[in-house]
Design a protein around this motif. Structure first.
Motif, PDB file in Angstrom:
ATOM      1  N   PHE A 182       0.465  -1.202   0.050  1.00 12.26           N
ATOM      2  CA  PHE A 182      -0.096  -0.060  -0.148  1.00 12.26           C
ATOM      3  C   PHE A 182       0.836   1.480  -0.503  1.00 12.26           C
ATOM      4  N   LYS A 183       0.564   2.134  -0.413  1.00  6.49           N
ATOM      5  CA  LYS A 183       1.002   3.274  -0.564  1.00  6.49           C
ATOM      6  C   LYS A 183       0.159   4.584  -0.672  1.00  6.49           C
ATOM      7  N   PRO A 184       0.509   5.555  -0.032  1.00  5.99           N
ATOM      8  CA  PRO A 184      -0.760   6.769  -0.985  1.00  5.99           C
ATOM      9  C   PRO A 184      -1.573   7.416  -1.427  1.00  5.99           C
ATOM     10  N   TYR A 185      -2.336   7.789  -2.076  1.00  5.05           N
ATOM     11  CA  TYR A 185      -3.362   8.055  -2.793  1.00  5.05           C
ATOM     12  C   TYR A 185      -2.644   9.135  -3.469  1.00  5.05           C
ATOM     13  N   LEU A 186      -1.923   9.271  -4.390  1.00  7.25           N
ATOM     14  CA  LEU A 186      -2.343  11.082  -5.469  1.00  7.25           C
ATOM     15  C   LEU A 186      -3.510  11.188  -5.394  1.00  7.25           C
ATOM     16  N   LEU A 187      -3.961  11.980  -4.448  1.00  7.03           N
ATOM     17  CA  LEU A 187      -5.328  12.740  -5.163  1.00  7.03           C
ATOM     18  C   LEU A 187      -5.058  13.362  -6.485  1.00  7.03           C
ATOM     19  N   LYS A 188      -4.184  14.186  -6.438  1.00  6.36           N
ATOM     20  CA  LYS A 188      -4.482  15.226  -7.612  1.00  6.36           C
ATOM     21  C   LYS A 188      -2.778  16.209  -7.720  1.00  6.36           C
ATOM     22  N   VAL A 189      -2.915  16.959  -8.906  1.00  3.17           N
ATOM     23  CA  VAL A 189      -1.873  17.699  -8.450  1.00  3.17           C
ATOM     24  C   VAL A 189      -2.436  19.008  -8.787  1.00  3.17           C
ATOM     25  N   ASN A 190      -2.007  19.886  -8.143  1.00  7.49           N
ATOM     26  CA  ASN A 190      -2.582  21.134  -8.236  1.00  7.49           C
ATOM     27  C   ASN A 190      -2.005  22.724  -8.279  1.00  7.49           C
ATOM     28  N   GLY A 191      -3.137  23.513  -8.738  1.00  7.71           N
ATOM     29  CA  GLY A 191      -2.722  24.570  -9.062  1.00  7.71           C
ATOM     30  C   GLY A 191      -2.026  25.263  -7.680  1.00  7.71           C
ATOM     31  N   TRP A 192      -1.972  25.066  -6.407  1.00 10.59           N
ATOM     32  CA  TRP A 192      -1.806  25.987  -5.363  1.00 10.59           C
ATOM     33  C   TRP A 192      -1.338  25.268  -4.141  1.00 10.59           C
ATOM     34  N   SER A 193      -0.869  25.498  -3.310  1.00  9.57           N
ATOM     35  CA  SER A 193      -0.288  25.027  -1.957  1.00  9.57           C
ATOM     36  C   SER A 193      -0.849  24.894  -0.093  1.00  9.57           C
ATOM     37  N   THR A 194      -0.286  24.129   0.441  1.00 13.19           N
ATOM     38  CA  THR A 194      -1.400  25.101   1.676  1.00 13.19           C
ATOM     39  C   THR A 194      -0.008  24.944   3.130  1.00 13.19           C
TER      40      THR A 194
ATOM     41  N   ALA B  86      -5.580  27.454   1.289  1.00 15.98           N
ATOM     42  CA  ALA B  86      -4.384  27.474   0.666  1.00 15.98           C
ATOM     43  C   ALA B  86      -4.075  28.688  -0.019  1.00 15.98           C
ATOM     44  N   SER B  87      -3.081  28.584  -1.353  1.00 14.80           N
ATOM     45  CA  SER B  87      -2.347  30.156  -1.171  1.00 14.80           C
ATOM     46  C   SER B  87      -3.762  30.445  -1.912  1.00 14.80           C
ATOM     47  N   LYS B  88      -2.884  31.886  -2.134  1.00 22.23           N
ATOM     48  CA  LYS B  88      -4.160  32.722  -2.780  1.00 22.23           C
ATOM     49  C   LYS B  88      -4.939  33.621  -2.269  1.00 22.23           C
ATOM     50  N   ALA B  89      -4.545  33.209  -0.842  1.00 24.37           N
ATOM     51  CA  ALA B  89      -5.498  32.976   0.290  1.00 24.37           C
ATOM     52  C   ALA B  89      -7.518  32.852  -0.142  1.00 24.37           C
ATOM     53  N   SER B  90      -7.344  31.636  -0.096  1.00 21.23           N
ATOM     54  CA  SER B  90      -8.532  30.572  -1.187  1.00 21.23           C
ATOM     55  C   SER B  90      -8.959  29.982  -0.059  1.00 21.23           C
ATOM     56  N   LEU B  91      -9.803  28.967  -0.365  1.00 19.94           N
ATOM     57  CA  LEU B  91     -10.903  27.866   0.729  1.00 19.94           C
ATOM     58  C   LEU B  91     -12.016  27.270  -0.230  1.00 19.94           C
ATOM     59  N   ARG B  92     -10.644  25.908  -0.123  1.00 20.74           N
ATOM     60  CA  ARG B  92     -11.183  25.282  -1.801  1.00 20.74           C
ATOM     61  C   ARG B  92     -11.937  23.791  -1.003  1.00 20.74           C
ATOM     62  N   GLY B  93     -13.240  22.825  -1.093  1.00 20.52           N
ATOM     63  CA  GLY B  93     -13.954  22.410  -0.528  1.00 20.52           C
ATOM     64  C   GLY B  93     -14.556  20.920  -1.958  1.00 20.52           C
ATOM     65  N   TRP B  94     -14.442  20.303  -1.621  1.00 20.76           N
ATOM     66  CA  TRP B  94     -14.553  18.875  -1.878  1.00 20.76           C
ATOM     67  C   TRP B  94     -16.080  18.239  -1.543  1.00 20.76           C
ATOM     68  N   ASN B  95     -16.948  18.400  -1.735  1.00 22.43           N
ATOM     69  CA  ASN B  95     -18.433  17.444  -1.145  1.00 22.43           C
ATOM     70  C   ASN B  95     -18.195  16.129  -2.759  1.00 22.43           C
ATOM     71  N   THR B  96     -17.965  15.854  -3.192  1.00 20.27           N
ATOM     72  CA  THR B  96     -17.548  14.542  -3.531  1.00 20.27           C
ATOM     73  C   THR B  96     -16.586  13.423  -3.611  1.00 20.27           C
ATOM     74  N   ARG B  97     -16.170  12.825  -4.284  1.00 27.01           N
ATOM     75  CA  ARG B  97     -15.122  12.004  -3.996  1.00 27.01           C
ATOM     76  C   ARG B  97     -13.446  12.999  -4.597  1.00 27.01           C
ATOM     77  N   PHE B  98     -12.572  13.229  -3.022  1.00 28.22           N
ATOM     78  CA  PHE B  98     -11.346  13.533  -2.835  1.00 28.22           C
ATOM     79  C   PHE B  98     -10.991  13.066  -4.348  1.00 28.22           C
ATOM     80  N   GLY B  99      -9.980  14.331  -4.775  1.00 37.08           N
ATOM     81  CA  GLY B  99      -9.135  13.968  -6.113  1.00 37.08           C
ATOM     82  C   GLY B  99      -9.707  14.368  -7.474  1.00 37.08           C
TER      83      GLY B  99
END
Length: 532
Positions: A260-272, A289-302
């Motif tokens: 097993f290993k961690p699952y790569l959810l996504k390559v993002n245009g932000w960091s935290t 996250a960066s750019k003074a932002s907040l992001r939400g996932w109400n569906t499957r992560f990734g």
């Protein structure tokens, strides 16, 4: 739960060897914590020099303390620092067994941290359970104990080989038996090493409904889920990766037969710069996250984020990250989060829309806390240490206090509050500490009087026709009968109610005629008897 219109200072404790103006004096600072234990018995306070103080939650009296021994590792300076709070292990019977936190041993090369240790402290005695051996790199934030008490989850960052490279983030599992690493995976193993970078702290949700990530990897699996992201440039850089990890339901770490290993959810245009926020069932995810932002996932992560709210209180540099994680409301429909500047927000957790925004006198570096009944949200401003209670629905300030409220000798004091604060499980007490080492307990709520059970109505035996009365009367009983009190105000007298006039005049006249006729018949019979 009821809330006081103003808080009361329950106790204040000055921690030993703190509070001086001498450079290097320890105190509870950034990423440290003043944390109440899950059983509300003790307050654990981490300091930036690695010292842990334990206080009685009722009185503030110190009960135990621990200062890490100096590292004997080659190249270590002997200086220990701490950017960790504490996490607890609670068994299935809700008994708190121990707490863990992390310390960092600096190196001789420019005081760059090179290794870390995890410390486990028995609860409530405060004696040391174990101290791990040196763990390469800097542990990011607070290690988290899994729900089964078998593993400790953490992220750590290994120093780059030269200045042209980024630190290499690692996700690691430690055994709770002695703090030994039993699994680790580096960010450099993903995407050919082209996205190598340091990791921000992780968040861990216990026993989620299922693992809600990827293409069904976590379906029907209720093992704990950890989520984190890269912190490139301290969260300022506009690229990075995010990850999730869940042990397979059939995982066998001891034998090593399960891969097993961690699952790569996504390559993002932000960091935290902060840990994410997870819903209680593990099905919703939120990143500041960066750019003074907040992001939400109400569906499957990734997948693509369900929504994003950017430029919250636009900072001078639009890439600045938000300082801390968002806090979910009790009903999980709102997120409370501070901007990168002087604003405090309520954000809709399913749309990202701003529900209210309030201004402050100072930035925030700590997470908000929400009362158990969901009606109050508490925040602390950094520069002046002002504690504010707000109506969670409207954002209106209910009360605000600072050190000046309680410091009669220095009414103009402004002591920074950098460390995370906490709220007791019943919502009665709030615990926080300033950078000079003063820890305070504020009484903010109390137990509402229990509702009186409904009184049994007396048994009434009717002796005639019922007397009409208006609905919901107030009945004042005799000493033998129970009292019935309604919530409805009344102006009726306390004597037994007088029958109200009947509207049916035909019925009234007929009854009167019947009584007159009966009297006449009785008189005629009496006269006839007398003439005999």
């Amino acid at each position: 739960l009821k809330h006081y219109p103003e808080p009361t200072l329950k106790w204040e404790t000055r921690l030993p060897d703190t509070g001086t103006v001498v450079s290097g004096s320890p105190g509870p600072r950034r990423q440290n914590a003043v944390q109440i234990s899950p059983d509300d018995a003790l307050v654990y306070v981490t300091l930036d020099d690695g010292t842990l103080h334990i206080l009685d939650a009722l009185t503030g009296t110190p009960t135990a303390s621990y200062t890490p021994e100096k590292s004997t590792q080659t190249g270590a300076t002997g200086q220990t620092v701490c950017t960790s709070g504490v996490s607890f292990y609670t068994d299935r019977n809700d008994n708190v067994e121990y707490a863990v936190y992390a310390v960092i041993d600096t190196s001789a090369s420019g005081f760059v941290p090179t290794s870390s240790r995890v410390v486990a402290i028995n609860h409530p005695t405060g004696d040391v359970r174990w101290v791990s051996g040196p763990i390469q790199g800097t542990i990011s934030g607070t290690p988290q104990v899994g729900s089964d008490g078998e593993y400790i989850y953490l992220t750590r960052n290994l120093d780059p080989e030269d200045d042209s490279r980024r630190a290499d983030g690692h996700f690691s599992l430690l055994t709770t038996a002695n703090g030994q690493i039993i699994f680790t995976e580096a960010s450099s193993t993903y995407l050919g090493g082209n996205e190598t970078g340091p990791y921000a702290p992780l968040a861990l949700v216990h026993n989620p409904t299922s693992g809600n990530f990827g293409d069904g990897e976590g379906n029907n699996n209720r093992n704990d889920v950890a989520v984190w992201a890269q912190s490139n440039g301290g969260g300022k850089v506009l690229n990075g990766m995010s990850f999730a990890f869940q042990l397979p339901s059939n995982a066998d770490i001891v034998s090593g037969t399960t891969t097993f290993k961690p699952y790569l959810l996504k390559v993002n245009g932000w960091s935290t710069a902060a840990k994410p926020t997870l819903s209680y069932d593990g099905q919703n995810l939120y990143f500041t996250a960066s750019k003074a932002s907040l992001r939400g996932w109400n569906t499957r992560f990734g997948r693509r984020a369900s929504w994003k709210a950017e430029q919250l209180d636009t900072a001078r540099n639009g890439r600045l990250p938000l300082n801390n994680a968002a806090t979910l409301s009790i009903d999980e429909r709102s997120l409370f989060v501070a901007s990168g500047a002087n604003s405090f927000y309520s954000i809709d957790a399913y749309s990202g829309e701003t529900q209210w925004r309030e201004e402050s006198d100072s930035p925030f570096v700590t997470e908000a806390r929400v009362s158990p009944d969901g009606t109050r949200v508490y925040s602390i401003e950094q520069a002046n240490g002002k504690v504010v209670s707000r109506d969670a629905e409207t954002g209106d300030a209910v009360w605000a206090v600072s050190c000046a409220t309680y410091d009669t000798f220095n009414p103009f004091c402004q002591y920074n509050v950098d460390a995370e604060f906490s709220l007791s499980s019943d919502g009665y007490d709030l615990y926080y500490g300033d950078v000079l080492g003063s820890v305070r307990s504020l009484v903010v709520g109390f137990d509402a009087p229990p509702s009186m059970p409904p009184t049994m109505s007396p048994t009434v035996t009717q002796t005639g026709s019922p007397t009409p009365v208006s609905p919901s009367p107030t009945v004042v009983a005799t000493t033998a009968a129970p009292t019935i009190v309604t919530d409805e105000p009344t102006e009726r007298p306390t004597d037994p109610p007088t029958p109200e006039p009947l509207d049916d005049w035909t019925t009234t006249s007929s009854a009167h005629a019947s009584r007159v006729g009966f009297s006449a018949v009785c008189l005629m019979i009496l006269l006839a008897y007398l003439t005999l």
